[in-house]
Write an enzyme that holds these catalytic residues in place. Sequence first.
Site, mmCIF file in Angstrom:
data_model
loop_
_atom_site.group_PDB
_atom_site.id
_atom_site.type_symbol
_atom_site.label_atom_id
_atom_site.label_comp_id
_atom_site.label_asym_id
_atom_site.label_seq_id
_atom_site.Cartn_x
_atom_site.Cartn_y
_atom_site.Cartn_z
ATOM 1 C CD GLU A 192 -4.650 13.338 0.264
ATOM 2 O OE1 GLU A 192 -4.923 14.465 0.700
ATOM 3 O OE2 GLU A 192 -3.697 12.656 0.656
ATOM 4 C CD GLU A 225 5.878 -6.298 10.963
ATOM 5 O OE1 GLU A 225 6.040 -7.429 11.468
ATOM 6 O OE2 GLU A 225 6.766 -5.724 10.328
#
Length: 304
Positions: A116, A85
Amino acid sequence: MDSLTNLATTEGRNPASEELDQLPTLDVLRLMNDEDHRVPDAIASQLPAIAAVVEAAVKGLSAGGRLIYAGAGTSGRLGVLDAAECPPTFSTNPTMVVGLIAGGQQAMFQAVEGAEDDADRGAEELNVLQPGPHDVVVGLAASGRTPWVVGVVRAAKRAGAVTASVCCNHRAVISSEVDLPVEIDAGPEVLTGSTRLKAGTVQKLVLNMISTATMVGLGKTYGNLMVDVSPSNEKLRQRAMSIVMAATGCSCDDAITALHEAGGHAKTAIVMVLLGMTATQARARLAEVGGVVRVAVDENHLRL
């Protein structure tokens, strides 16, 4: 189950939701809404810690560094979202704020099982970016002990970067690995262990704060106007026009004319209108003051 899991708030059972499967839909929603109200207060207690991350980011980015988010699962997706953004909102180079997610691009759309758990892989993926002393690397992990994320911040520290973390447990493993830990405990989830819920909300709100306050510190706003917006579509072109009008009090026609002459750059258009300058003069003025509109139009800073 290890002792860390036993102690982790994010893995605890919420007494308020123990009968979750027996509740009517509206009561489920009320319960979730009530629990979500805990998030802002939990964040409020950690504002000084968040401010330290922002101040480090402003300093680092001002020196040519980057803000790098790294997380797995929901945490990683939120980091990528916040980074993505920044270019349209603040006209930043896409390399200035970067989001890394365990498992790579595929993990944005579907879970990559086991990604992960690989600390070495986390270090390798950060090292591809060649981190340095002006970079700020923020590890995002609800539990505060995700191996891939811990691997990232350890590699960042070895490279001399400033390290920070955002997690939702106290005394988290990652907190002891970084320079600037942020620990926000919003209590156990309505759905036990589902950290896409309150923990995800915590991280989204904190990321909003980090990126927005950093950009304010870099002079990418004028008042509360996003004067560095990139007018890359019709909505943003209309926003740029509204911003110029709001910042200067000029008419719609004058804003359109100034933006056209400024190549769509709202900052330049604002300085043009407020100081009666040409686009070339306004660009030069902004360059003199590091692109900060407030300083550019302040009479006390104008050259005699």
